[in-house]
Design an enzyme around this catalytic site. Sequence first.
Site, PDB file in Angstrom:
ATOM      1  N   ASP A 112       0.817  -1.226   0.000  1.00 45.72           N
ATOM      2  CA  ASP A 112       0.000   0.000   0.000  1.00 45.72           C
ATOM      3  C   ASP A 112       0.846   1.270   0.000  1.00 45.72           C
ATOM      4  OD1 ASP A 112      -2.259  -1.688   0.290  1.00 45.72           O
ATOM      5  OD2 ASP A 112      -1.858  -1.773   2.444  1.00 45.72           O
ATOM      6  N   ALA A 142      -4.338  -7.932  -3.542  1.00 46.02           N
ATOM      7  CA  ALA A 142      -3.981  -6.543  -3.275  1.00 46.02           C
ATOM      8  C   ALA A 142      -4.696  -5.652  -4.270  1.00 46.02           C
ATOM      9  CB  ALA A 142      -2.485  -6.343  -3.405  1.00 46.02           C
ATOM     10  N   HIS A 145      -4.309  -1.946  -6.355  1.00 49.27           N
ATOM     11  CA  HIS A 145      -3.616  -0.706  -6.684  1.00 49.27           C
ATOM     12  C   HIS A 145      -4.661   0.324  -7.058  1.00 49.27           C
ATOM     13  CE1 HIS A 145       0.134  -2.695  -6.590  1.00 49.27           C
ATOM     14  NE2 HIS A 145      -0.047  -3.412  -7.668  1.00 49.27           N
ATOM     15  N   ARG A 192      -6.473   0.285   7.864  1.00 49.88           N
ATOM     16  CA  ARG A 192      -5.071  -0.126   8.005  1.00 49.88           C
ATOM     17  C   ARG A 192      -4.502   0.379   9.324  1.00 49.88           C
ATOM     18  NH1 ARG A 192      -3.895   2.035   2.000  1.00 49.88           N
ATOM     19  NH2 ARG A 192      -4.747   0.265   0.854  1.00 49.88           N
TER      20      ARG A 192
HETATM   21  P1  GDP Z   1      -0.431   0.216  -3.833  1.00 47.25           P
HETATM   22  O1  GDP Z   1      -1.093  -1.089  -3.555  1.00 47.25           O
HETATM   23  O2  GDP Z   1       0.996   0.241  -3.408  1.00 47.25           O
HETATM   24  O3  GDP Z   1      -0.631   0.673  -5.231  1.00 47.25           O
HETATM   25  O4  GDP Z   1      -1.125   1.305  -2.920  1.00 47.25           O
HETATM   26  P2  GDP Z   1      -2.692   1.576  -2.701  1.00 47.25           P
HETATM   27  O5  GDP Z   1      -3.319   1.866  -3.984  1.00 47.25           O
HETATM   28  O6  GDP Z   1      -3.284   0.536  -1.844  1.00 47.25           O
HETATM   29  O7  GDP Z   1      -2.606   2.871  -1.772  1.00 47.25           O
HETATM   30  C1  GDP Z   1      -2.158   4.063  -2.170  1.00 47.25           C
HETATM   31  C2  GDP Z   1      -3.287   5.071  -2.026  1.00 47.25           C
HETATM   32  O8  GDP Z   1      -2.751   6.350  -1.845  1.00 47.25           O
HETATM   33  C3  GDP Z   1      -4.153   5.170  -3.255  1.00 47.25           C
HETATM   34  O9  GDP Z   1      -5.468   5.511  -2.873  1.00 47.25           O
HETATM   35  C4  GDP Z   1      -3.507   6.299  -4.061  1.00 47.25           C
HETATM   36  O10 GDP Z   1      -4.417   6.965  -4.899  1.00 47.25           O
HETATM   37  C5  GDP Z   1      -3.059   7.187  -2.936  1.00 47.25           C
HETATM   38  N1  GDP Z   1      -1.804   7.912  -3.188  1.00 47.25           N
HETATM   39  C6  GDP Z   1      -0.685   7.464  -3.804  1.00 47.25           C
HETATM   40  N2  GDP Z   1       0.290   8.381  -3.733  1.00 47.25           N
HETATM   41  C7  GDP Z   1      -0.235   9.431  -3.046  1.00 47.25           C
HETATM   42  C8  GDP Z   1       0.297  10.688  -2.606  1.00 47.25           C
HETATM   43  O11 GDP Z   1       1.449  11.019  -2.803  1.00 47.25           O
HETATM   44  N3  GDP Z   1      -0.545  11.496  -1.901  1.00 47.25           N
HETATM   45  C9  GDP Z   1      -1.833  11.162  -1.619  1.00 47.25           C
HETATM   46  N4  GDP Z   1      -2.564  12.021  -0.927  1.00 47.25           N
HETATM   47  N5  GDP Z   1      -2.356   9.984  -2.011  1.00 47.25           N
HETATM   48  C10 GDP Z   1      -1.572   9.137  -2.698  1.00 47.25           C
END
Ligand code: GDP
Length: 424
Positions: free
Chosen positions: A12, A38, A40, A305
Amino acid sequence: MLTSIVGINWGDEGKGRMVDLLSKDFDIVCRYQGGNNAGHTVINERGKFILNLLPSGILRDGVVCVMGPGMVIDIKHLAGEMKRLRDAGIKISPENLKISDRAVITMPYNVQQDCLEEERLADKKFGSTKRGIAPVYADKYLKKSFRMGELLNMDRLAKRVPDIVEWKNLTIVNAYGSTPVKTEEMMEYFKEYGEPLKDYICDTGLYLNNAAKEGKKIMFEAQLGALRDIDFGIYPYTSSSSTIAAYAPIGAGVPNLKLTKTIGIMKAYSSCVGEGPFAAEYFGEKAEKLRNAGGEYGAATGRPRRVGPFDVVASKYGIRCQGADEIALTKLDILSGHEELEVCVGYELDGKVLTEFPFTDVLDDCKPVFKKVKGWNKDISNCRKKEDLPKEALDYIRFIEESCECKIRYVSVGAERDAYIEMY
Ligand code: GDP
């Protein structure tokens, strides 16, 4: 050029968002491990998408996506994901999606088994996403699973099904006392969800080798993070696959090719979904505030989480396991609006302070050692250049960079595609 994009922490970290951004420089994006356990989350001009199985590159025109042999694929879930994307106007065809004939199929009975086992464990449960991932990987190594390539010859497949069903019922019925798996139902399932995928299934290793020979740029996209790796993570609270970059060429089907670069995605604070040791965890109001600010609820399951401050000890270990050449630090914007921020710089155990990540068993007894650093009040979500950032935010980045001994190339300050700063 072969680049892997991997998680440094517990997952995440925002890998989907970074893959979506960086895929503009690649011809091919390949997922090499895991399944639909998972999620994304990607937000771009076409909308908000949650991807469980499809590589995040599917959202870019001209990028070919590959689902590698290291993956486990729930074909019913994949059908739903493809439909959702198509409904949103995303083009998916055998031209831009290639599924490895060697990837393993996650069966409905694997999901059933996962649920039954979590139920049996009750308060000792692992916190499984109940998507059948552990049981299907177990079946793979027991050599009792079905692979995508088998869908290309249903007659031959039909001959294997009764034996596997009989074997699986020894567990489902005899051990758990649950509803038996039926051969006819399995065959119907393969036909309903397997037939439409036939044109997508191929030898993706050969495809990638040829692409590499032609000089195509290939990205390997991981799911989860180093601390969830089956060998190097917080076992048994890990996933059942290898989430590390070194596995990428194998899981992608190109064990003969070598990675050129590894980009580690690391979050500016910590989050961890499910059970298991999480030394730097915040509780109560402090946790609630950070969780809400960061929207820390599972993309695949909606589960809240667990959260905490940035953890140098765990992140340094994650960087080492991944062999990261550079880092993308995500969600820095979430930390705005604090006079002071805490960073976990050590774990106290038996009167000593550990600065190297220990064996999982002792983690439960570790107490976090927090260091206070200056925070910043300015909203940084509109910053696009290093110079736009407040001094304290720059100091925070530099502090993490120095304590983790790895170059931070990108800093993400928002979920949108362009909300990032290139530091070098
Ligand atoms: P992944 O599984 O590693 O792709 O991560 P997730 O999608 O589960 O979680 C990342 C969340 O944070 C998502 O809702 C993204 O849209 C959001 N996100 C990613 N980078 C940033 C950031 O730099 N700032 C903010 N505010 N949200 C972010």
